[in-house]
Design an enzyme around this catalytic site. Structure first.
Site, PDB file in Angstrom:
ATOM      1  N   LYS A 176       0.837  -1.204   0.000  1.00  0.00           N
ATOM      2  CA  LYS A 176       0.000   0.000   0.000  1.00  0.00           C
ATOM      3  C   LYS A 176       0.872   1.255   0.000  1.00  0.00           C
ATOM      4  O   LYS A 176       0.581   2.222  -0.715  1.00  0.00           O
ATOM      5  CB  LYS A 176      -0.947  -0.010   1.210  1.00  0.00           C
ATOM      6  CG  LYS A 176      -2.096  -0.997   1.052  1.00  0.00           C
ATOM      7  CD  LYS A 176      -2.918  -1.169   2.336  1.00  0.00           C
ATOM      8  CE  LYS A 176      -3.928  -2.295   2.157  1.00  0.00           C
ATOM      9  NZ  LYS A 176      -4.653  -2.600   3.415  1.00  0.00           N
ATOM     10  N   ASP A 207     -11.003   2.929   3.461  1.00  0.00           N
ATOM     11  CA  ASP A 207     -11.367   1.528   3.245  1.00  0.00           C
ATOM     12  C   ASP A 207     -12.884   1.339   3.256  1.00  0.00           C
ATOM     13  O   ASP A 207     -13.381   0.264   2.881  1.00  0.00           O
ATOM     14  CB  ASP A 207     -10.764   0.638   4.353  1.00  0.00           C
ATOM     15  CG  ASP A 207      -9.541  -0.134   3.865  1.00  0.00           C
ATOM     16  OD1 ASP A 207      -9.379  -0.282   2.642  1.00  0.00           O
ATOM     17  OD2 ASP A 207      -8.775  -0.596   4.723  1.00  0.00           O
ATOM     18  N   GLN A 251      -4.842  -1.657   9.197  1.00  0.00           N
ATOM     19  CA  GLN A 251      -4.733  -2.993   8.610  1.00  0.00           C
ATOM     20  C   GLN A 251      -5.413  -4.032   9.499  1.00  0.00           C
ATOM     21  O   GLN A 251      -5.192  -4.078  10.707  1.00  0.00           O
ATOM     22  CB  GLN A 251      -3.245  -3.332   8.416  1.00  0.00           C
ATOM     23  CG  GLN A 251      -2.996  -4.661   7.739  1.00  0.00           C
ATOM     24  CD  GLN A 251      -3.482  -4.678   6.290  1.00  0.00           C
ATOM     25  OE1 GLN A 251      -3.319  -3.697   5.561  1.00  0.00           O
ATOM     26  NE2 GLN A 251      -4.099  -5.765   5.878  1.00  0.00           N
TER      27      GLN A 251
END
Lengths: 275, 275
Positions: B60, B127, B104
């Site tokens: 990422k 996200d 994460q």
């Protein structure tokens, strides 16, 4: 067609289920009062003079009162400014006597529905129309759920028991009914299909349904040959139809009399899903 | 089987589409910088030492940097207390140089995933895993969308153009892939069916799919006879399989070689949907 007893047993009696639900809520409210000294309070906000909305709001107040809760009505003029409405919602959010807030839709055109609905504190947004409650439902978490799909789920569970593994086909993908209905049925373990205006063969999909839910608002859209023999049919549509004699009649989205022959269970209109 | 040219044209090249996307984002970032003087910044938070997560986080950061954005890594020890993590998120929420925050997953067991994810300010929750963004997606509003279903939509649109009226069957009803995928495809005008572990005849449903999306995580769960001739197949699963010679191989949820014969288009694993 005059339904005989075999037919009568197929018809889901939404009014009877609603009465039983009101009684059970009344008992819970009373126990809650005895345990905590608190009485749940519902605030209903109506802006303007839409006649149908006035009826809905009045019925909500009656049902609230009947269940032993406190009902607070706020009926504001059509000309109410958005800031005034938001100020009222802020006061209701902060009021410890108010546990739920309903803002009756539709709102007058000069008001921004999204801003107004999302101004309600998520834990008081009992219609579940705000972003946070829609998200919780979508994620499978606990939260407030829109009343119509929740009522349809209640009818299905009362009629069928567990729904796990059944194929539910929903016709109509609205935010108010179709989409939250899909999420509720997924959580119950149904296989879920959603059809809508762009669906090429809605009949072919509907014929696979163990549970067929129709929420479009088009009188008798669904003919009986869309109904699988033995299916359970929930009709959310309600349309006032003109008759040749000048009278009117309420009809649903499903051709009821013919569908009654094939379905195992079906909701009537009116008196079924309650809209 | 060694695919010849006819087969090769059927294979959706996720890596090429991703490269083109990175280039177009890089251009937008540069234009945004010229217009506003600002450079978008992404903060990625990793708690603990899960090796797969470390690889994801590193990738990422590389992609962010490659697109001309700023990347900020926060790698915290496994023992980080929830209050420390929430304090970091609060600082990132308030930091004007940070426009997006990724935490994460999975988090270590002592941390409450729901509380942590929902602590991210909704406009920085890139996200799209928090309640507010899940709600916006469910209501058809603009918001941040989980990356995997958004990437699958991009592959479908690049391959097929408009999706309106196509029947999409999604196998797997997770919050990360299946459910947001269903909402994205509904918004595009697809008829959508969702199958899962409780579905009685997933093959019968899958065989109706113009678009078949499989996101279960079971190696080669879907045999080729679940694929309608001419369907487009998106395989989100990725499993490392042991081979007799002691080596391993990455495989998807679809029996790729046989499905390739029937599908019009299909993603390979790896190199397709990118998971």
């Amino acid at each position: 067609m005059k339904p005989d007893d075999a037919y009568r047993r197929k018809i889901i009696d939404g009014k009877a289920i609603a009465r039983a639900l009101t009684d059970s809520i009344k008992e819970k409210v009373e126990n809650f009062r005895l345990e905590t000294g608190q009485i749940p309070g519902l605030a209903v906000v109506l802006v303007g003079n839409d006649p149908a909305s006035e009826v809905y709001v009045k019925n909500k107040a009656i049902q609230t009162h009947r269940a032993g809760m406190r009902s607070f009505m706020h009926m504001l003029p059509e000309t109410t400014a958005q800031e005034e409405l938001l100020a009222l919602i802020a006061r209701l959010n902060a009021d410890a006597a108010i546990h739920g807030i309903l803002v009756q839709l539709p709102l007058p055109q000069h008001l921004d529905r999204n801003i107004v609905i999302n101004a309600i504190a998520p834990h008081k947004d009992v219609d579940g129309l705000g972003e946070v409650n829609a998200g919780r439902l979508s994620l499978g978490m606990d939260g407030h759920v829109p009343c119509t799909p929740l009522g349809c789920l209640k009818l299905l569970q009362d009629t069928l028991g567990t729904l796990r593994g059944l194929h539910a086909v929903i016709i109509g993908a609205s935010n108010l009914v179709g989409k939250p209905m899909a999420q509720l049925l997924l959580k119950q373990g149904c296989t879920v299909s959603i059809a809508h205006i762009d669906t090429k063969d809605p009949g072919g999909l509907a014929r696979q349904a163990d549970i067929l839910i129709v929420a479009v608002g088009k009188a008798e859209l669904v003919p009986s040959d869309w109904v699988k023999p033995g299916a359970t049919v929930i009709d959310v549509g309600i349309t006032r139809m003109d008759l040749p004699d000048g009278k009117t009649r309420l009809v649903g989205d499903v051709a009821f009399n013919d569908a009654l022959e094939k379905a195992a269970f079906i909701t009537p209109v009116p008196g079924g899903s309650g809209r």
